[in-house]
Design an enzyme around this catalytic site. Structure first.
Site, mmCIF file in Angstrom:
data_model
loop_
_atom_site.group_PDB
_atom_site.id
_atom_site.type_symbol
_atom_site.label_atom_id
_atom_site.label_comp_id
_atom_site.label_asym_id
_atom_site.label_seq_id
_atom_site.Cartn_x
_atom_site.Cartn_y
_atom_site.Cartn_z
ATOM 1 C CE LYS A 1 -1.844 -1.084 3.912
ATOM 2 N NZ LYS A 1 -1.187 -2.328 4.163
ATOM 3 N NE ARG B 1 -4.444 -0.646 9.668
ATOM 4 C CZ ARG B 1 -3.169 -0.368 9.289
ATOM 5 N NH1 ARG B 1 -3.130 0.910 8.719
ATOM 6 N NH2 ARG B 1 -1.981 -1.209 9.027
ATOM 7 N NE ARG C 1 7.284 -2.756 6.154
ATOM 8 C CZ ARG C 1 5.917 -2.434 6.425
ATOM 9 N NH1 ARG C 1 5.207 -1.898 5.466
ATOM 10 N NH2 ARG C 1 5.340 -2.949 7.487
ATOM 11 N NE ARG D 1 6.290 -0.210 10.394
ATOM 12 C CZ ARG D 1 4.952 -0.309 9.653
ATOM 13 N NH1 ARG D 1 5.123 0.278 8.602
ATOM 14 N NH2 ARG D 1 4.045 -0.881 10.165
ATOM 15 N NE ARG E 1 1.819 -4.532 11.639
ATOM 16 C CZ ARG E 1 2.933 -4.336 10.938
ATOM 17 N NH1 ARG E 1 4.047 -5.011 10.991
ATOM 18 N NH2 ARG E 1 2.886 -3.488 9.711
HETATM 19 P P1 ADP Z 1 1.364 -1.345 7.460
HETATM 20 O O1 ADP Z 1 1.790 -0.599 6.327
HETATM 21 O O2 ADP Z 1 2.335 -2.356 7.647
HETATM 22 O O3 ADP Z 1 -0.112 -1.796 7.091
HETATM 23 P P2 ADP Z 1 1.073 1.029 9.015
HETATM 24 O O4 ADP Z 1 2.065 1.870 8.790
HETATM 25 O O5 ADP Z 1 0.031 1.494 8.179
HETATM 26 O O6 ADP Z 1 1.325 -0.605 8.759
HETATM 27 O O7 ADP Z 1 0.396 1.092 10.532
HETATM 28 C C1 ADP Z 1 1.321 0.739 11.509
HETATM 29 C C2 ADP Z 1 0.611 0.511 13.021
HETATM 30 O O8 ADP Z 1 -0.248 1.820 13.209
HETATM 31 C C3 ADP Z 1 -0.861 -0.215 12.988
HETATM 32 O O9 ADP Z 1 -0.356 -1.793 13.076
HETATM 33 C C4 ADP Z 1 -1.704 0.195 13.953
HETATM 34 O O10 ADP Z 1 -1.249 -0.132 15.139
HETATM 35 C C5 ADP Z 1 -1.539 1.802 13.613
HETATM 36 N N1 ADP Z 1 -2.254 2.222 12.544
HETATM 37 C C6 ADP Z 1 -2.254 2.488 11.374
HETATM 38 N N2 ADP Z 1 -3.172 3.089 10.718
HETATM 39 C C7 ADP Z 1 -4.142 2.840 11.642
HETATM 40 C C8 ADP Z 1 -5.702 3.175 11.569
HETATM 41 N N3 ADP Z 1 -6.109 3.604 10.473
HETATM 42 N N4 ADP Z 1 -6.479 2.977 12.732
HETATM 43 C C9 ADP Z 1 -5.689 2.229 13.771
HETATM 44 N N5 ADP Z 1 -4.547 1.939 13.892
HETATM 45 C C10 ADP Z 1 -3.561 2.336 12.849
HETATM 46 P P1 ADP Z 2 2.142 -1.724 3.218
HETATM 47 O O1 ADP Z 2 2.033 -0.327 3.245
HETATM 48 O O2 ADP Z 2 1.152 -2.690 2.578
HETATM 49 O O3 ADP Z 2 2.525 -2.442 4.578
HETATM 50 P P2 ADP Z 2 4.805 -1.517 1.695
HETATM 51 O O4 ADP Z 2 4.652 -0.648 0.682
HETATM 52 O O5 ADP Z 2 5.550 -1.079 2.942
HETATM 53 O O6 ADP Z 2 3.324 -2.502 2.176
HETATM 54 O O7 ADP Z 2 5.640 -2.907 1.266
HETATM 55 C C1 ADP Z 2 6.167 -3.953 2.096
HETATM 56 C C2 ADP Z 2 7.571 -4.513 1.626
HETATM 57 O O8 ADP Z 2 7.324 -5.126 0.339
HETATM 58 C C3 ADP Z 2 8.558 -3.348 1.276
HETATM 59 O O9 ADP Z 2 9.760 -3.568 1.785
HETATM 60 C C4 ADP Z 2 8.473 -3.027 0.101
HETATM 61 O O10 ADP Z 2 9.675 -2.458 -0.569
HETATM 62 C C5 ADP Z 2 8.177 -4.434 -0.643
HETATM 63 N N1 ADP Z 2 7.352 -4.320 -1.844
HETATM 64 C C6 ADP Z 2 5.941 -3.558 -1.930
HETATM 65 N N2 ADP Z 2 5.456 -3.787 -3.285
HETATM 66 C C7 ADP Z 2 6.206 -4.876 -3.694
HETATM 67 C C8 ADP Z 2 6.112 -5.734 -5.117
HETATM 68 N N3 ADP Z 2 5.137 -5.523 -5.856
HETATM 69 N N4 ADP Z 2 7.069 -6.866 -5.175
HETATM 70 C C9 ADP Z 2 8.043 -6.912 -4.151
HETATM 71 N N5 ADP Z 2 8.119 -6.420 -2.992
HETATM 72 C C10 ADP Z 2 7.187 -5.239 -2.998
#
Ligand code: ADP
Ligand code: ADP
Length: 220
Positions: free
Chosen positions: A15, A90, A129, A162, A173
């Site tokens: 995302k 979410r 990541r 992270r 998660r």
């Molecule tokens: P990822 O990209 O791996 O899905 P995020 O960076 O979006 O993780 O979120 C990290 C953490 O921040 C989540 O596991 C949650 O604890 C909190 N968080 C992020 N967005 C939200 C949301 N919309 N509502 C509640 N908690 C959130």
């Molecule tokens: P999210 O925001 O959904 O948690 P991220 O954008 O942070 O996901 O991506 C998670 C991990 O996967 C990062 O290390 C990123 O560089 C890698 N990644 C993202 N998209 C791809 C893809 N299409 N193929 C391989 N690796 C990817």
């Protein structure tokens, strides 16, 4: 018309990576609630400390805290032409709040992207990541490595893993996503807003699919 897009998908689906690329392409800001919480934590604000109690366990931050922060961010001038929400909403209550906030602006959601990916691939992505301290730019040790190990290609700042990307927190998660966030896909599908995207393609191919879906939506 302003463009408001939402990315739904489990942690690690891509995302953030895609929201940043689309933000650049469409010239509208990316709003990542995760990044906003991490920035609060870095600045040691009360909100940041409160949010971290949940984040470190892999739980969701309470809705009222999250919605207040998003409302605030959306009132900034750079959101006048739209925004890309990454990791928000979410929960069902956040989805309702987003509708209300957009309604107050006389706007509606343009599309909601649901990024599909297997659990096996998620674990590979999350464990590899690395993100940059300064601006949250996203890399992967194997799939999207920086040019110079340990440093961000864009701003040179340090890359780190992270805390919540440890395997046990990752599993929680993913569970929380299935329980609280995945049901939003059918909610938006019923409203004709949902676009399903295959998240297992290359980074470039996923961006192409997103841009194609937006172009198709404009033709309708
Ligand atoms: P990822 O990209 O791996 O899905 P995020 O960076 O979006 O993780 O979120 C990290 C953490 O921040 C989540 O596991 C949650 O604890 C909190 N968080 C992020 N967005 C939200 C949301 N919309 N509502 C509640 N908690 C959130
Ligand atoms: P999210 O925001 O959904 O948690 P991220 O954008 O942070 O996901 O991506 C998670 C991990 O996967 C990062 O290390 C990123 O560089 C890698 N990644 C993202 N998209 C791809 C893809 N299409 N193929 C391989 N690796 C990817």
């Amino acid at each position: 018309m302003a463009t408001y897009l939402v990315f739904l998908g489990p942690p690690g689906a891509g995302k953030g990576t895609q929201a940043k690329r689309l933000a650049h392409e469409l010239q509208i800001p990316q709003i990542s609630t995760g990044d906003l919480f991490r920035e609060h934590l870095r600045q040691e604000t009360a909100l940041g400390k409160r949010a971290n109690e949940y984040i470190k366990k892999g739980e969701l931050v309470p809705d009222e805290v999250t919605v207040g922060m998003v409302r605030d961010r959306l009132s900034a001038a750079d959101c006048a032409d739209g925004a890309i929400f990454d990791g928000f909403p979410r929960t069902a209550s956040q989805a309702r709040a987003l509708d209300e906030i957009l309604d107050e602006k006389g706007a509606t959601l343009t599309a909601v992207f649901c990024v599909d990916i297997s659990e096996e691939e998620l674990l590979r992505r999350l464990t590899g990541r690395r993100v940059c301290r300064e601006n949250g730019h996203i890399f992967h040790l194997e799939f999207n490595p920086p040019e110079e190990a340990g440093a961000c290609d864009y701003d040179g700042s340090e890359l780190y893993q992270r805390d919540d990307d440890k395997e046990e927190t990752v599993r929680e998660r993913i569970r929380v996503y299935q329980e609280q966030t995945a049901p939003l896909c059918s909610h938006y599908d019923k409203r004709g807003k949902l676009v399903e995207i295959d998240g297992e393609q290359s980074i470039e191919a996923v961006t192409e699919s997103l841009l194609q879906a937006l172009a198709d939506g404009q033709d309708e």
